[in-house]
Design an enzyme around this catalytic site. Structure first.
Site, PDB file in Angstrom:
ATOM      1  N   ARG A 227       2.911 -30.618  12.096  1.00 29.60           N
ATOM      2  CA  ARG A 227       2.111 -29.172  12.634  1.00 29.60           C
ATOM      3  C   ARG A 227       1.510 -28.651  11.269  1.00 29.60           C
ATOM      4  NH1 ARG A 227       7.815 -28.544  15.604  1.00 29.60           N
ATOM      5  NH2 ARG A 227       7.544 -30.274  17.351  1.00 29.60           N
TER       6      ARG A 227
ATOM      7  N   GLY B 275      -0.768  -5.088   9.245  1.00 35.64           N
ATOM      8  CA  GLY B 275      -2.179  -5.034   8.587  1.00 35.64           C
ATOM      9  C   GLY B 275      -2.009  -6.102   7.346  1.00 35.64           C
TER      10      GLY B 275
ATOM     11  N   HIS C 133      10.231 -24.095   9.038  1.00 36.03           N
ATOM     12  CA  HIS C 133       9.479 -24.956   9.938  1.00 36.03           C
ATOM     13  C   HIS C 133       7.908 -24.535   9.659  1.00 36.03           C
ATOM     14  CE1 HIS C 133      12.447 -24.967  13.592  1.00 36.03           C
ATOM     15  NE2 HIS C 133      12.798 -25.245  12.592  1.00 36.03           N
TER      16      HIS C 133
ATOM     17  N   ARG D 212       7.877   1.441   7.742  1.00 34.40           N
ATOM     18  CA  ARG D 212       7.840   2.520   8.569  1.00 34.40           C
ATOM     19  C   ARG D 212       8.712   1.908   9.909  1.00 34.40           C
ATOM     20  NH1 ARG D 212       1.562   4.383   8.463  1.00 34.40           N
ATOM     21  NH2 ARG D 212       1.672   5.162   6.379  1.00 34.40           N
TER      22      ARG D 212
ATOM     23  N   ASP E  50       0.783  -1.134   0.046  1.00 39.62           N
ATOM     24  CA  ASP E  50       0.159   0.120  -0.050  1.00 39.62           C
ATOM     25  C   ASP E  50       0.983   1.269   0.044  1.00 39.62           C
ATOM     26  OD1 ASP E  50       0.909   0.140   2.695  1.00 39.62           O
ATOM     27  OD2 ASP E  50      -0.832   0.549   3.461  1.00 39.62           O
ATOM     28  N   HIS E  51       0.458   2.275   0.232  1.00 38.56           N
ATOM     29  CA  HIS E  51       1.202   3.609   0.304  1.00 38.56           C
ATOM     30  C   HIS E  51       2.303   3.603   1.355  1.00 38.56           C
ATOM     31  CE1 HIS E  51      -2.260   4.221   3.000  1.00 38.56           C
ATOM     32  NE2 HIS E  51      -1.248   4.866   3.783  1.00 38.56           N
TER      33      HIS E  51
ATOM     34  N   GLY F 125       3.649  -4.046   8.314  1.00 38.48           N
ATOM     35  CA  GLY F 125       3.605  -5.423   8.308  1.00 38.48           C
ATOM     36  C   GLY F 125       2.170  -6.010   8.638  1.00 38.48           C
TER      37      GLY F 125
ATOM     38  N   CYS G 222       3.606  -3.012   3.979  1.00 39.65           N
ATOM     39  CA  CYS G 222       2.788  -1.755   4.409  1.00 39.65           C
ATOM     40  C   CYS G 222       3.418  -1.088   5.538  1.00 39.65           C
ATOM     41  CB  CYS G 222       1.370  -2.526   4.966  1.00 39.65           C
ATOM     42  SG  CYS G 222       1.180  -3.099   6.673  1.00 39.65           S
ATOM     43  N   GLY G 223       2.774  -0.187   6.124  1.00 39.35           N
ATOM     44  CA  GLY G 223       3.488   0.696   7.206  1.00 39.35           C
ATOM     45  C   GLY G 223       3.949  -0.154   8.449  1.00 39.35           C
TER      46      GLY G 223
HETATM   47  C1  RB5 Z   1      -1.508   3.141   6.326  1.00 35.42           C
HETATM   48  O1  RB5 Z   1      -1.519   4.325   6.688  1.00 35.42           O
HETATM   49  C2  RB5 Z   1      -0.973   1.991   7.410  1.00 35.42           C
HETATM   50  O2  RB5 Z   1      -2.060   1.908   8.271  1.00 35.42           O
HETATM   51  C3  RB5 Z   1      -0.961   0.543   6.741  1.00 35.42           C
HETATM   52  O3  RB5 Z   1       0.162   0.688   5.801  1.00 35.42           O
HETATM   53  C4  RB5 Z   1      -0.384  -0.346   7.690  1.00 35.42           C
HETATM   54  O4  RB5 Z   1       0.514  -0.281   8.852  1.00 35.42           O
HETATM   55  C5  RB5 Z   1      -1.371  -1.395   8.325  1.00 35.42           C
HETATM   56  O5  RB5 Z   1      -0.916  -2.267   9.117  1.00 35.42           O
END
Ligand code: RB5
Length: 153
Positions: A140, A73, A101, A112, A10-11, A71, A68-69
């Site tokens: 497992r 989400g 594993h 981020r 995503d962004h 990881g 993502c920001g």
């Molecule tokens: C986007 O602003 C942020 O919420 C998304 O990238 C992510 O961090 C979600 O888990």
């Protein structure tokens, strides 16, 4: 060896994805860029986690990387797709051990949280690891698959 690799973000992960795609190609991987294809601050991580997950279950790619920001989400969304085994990995031990594993097929990285050099090390550890051939690992994994099947009913 893993050759076909999906990559998505995503962004929040877009700048890191843009930086790492040419590097992955130079490393010899066939990279399928599943978006985002532009920086859109209003885009939503589930759309790109889903694109990566669908590429895995369809067989288009063998493994996928989703940024993502944080990881988190991306991991939550990707794991909703049966057949996906995704995890956030920000240390190299987890990045290869989760393949060895747990047969992780999607690595989720928080752009981020870590920088490009650590991301390269994580991705290298992930893409060069293989599931170990031990009875306990298969046992497992069968239990994980059974949870998935039960939840689908
Ligand atoms: C986007 O602003 C942020 O919420 C998304 O990238 C992510 O961090 C979600 O888990």
């Amino acid at each position: 060896m893993t050759k076909r690799v999906g990559i998505a973000s995503d962004h929040g992960g877009y700048p890191l994805k843009v930086e790492l795609v040419p590097w992955l190609q130079a490393e010899g991987y066939d990279v399928v860029d599943l978006g985002a294809h532009e920086l859109d601050p209003l885009d939503d991580y589930p759309d790109f986690a889903d694109a990566a997950a669908q590429a895995i279950v369809s067989g288009q790619v063998e493994r996928a990387i989703v940024f993502c920001g944080s990881g988190a989400g991306a991991s939550i969304a990707a794991n909703k797709v049966p057949g996906v085994r995704a995890a956030v990995c920000h240390d190299t031990y987890s990045a290869h051990q989760a393949v060895e594993h747990d047969d992780m097929n999607v690595i989720c990285i928080g752009a981020r949280v870590i920088g490009a050099e650590v991301a390269r090390e994580l991705i290298t550890a992930f893409l060069t690891a293989q599931l170990l051939d031990g009875e306990k690992y298969h046992r497992r994994l069968k239990k994980v698959a059974a949870i998935e099947q039960r939840s689908l009913k």
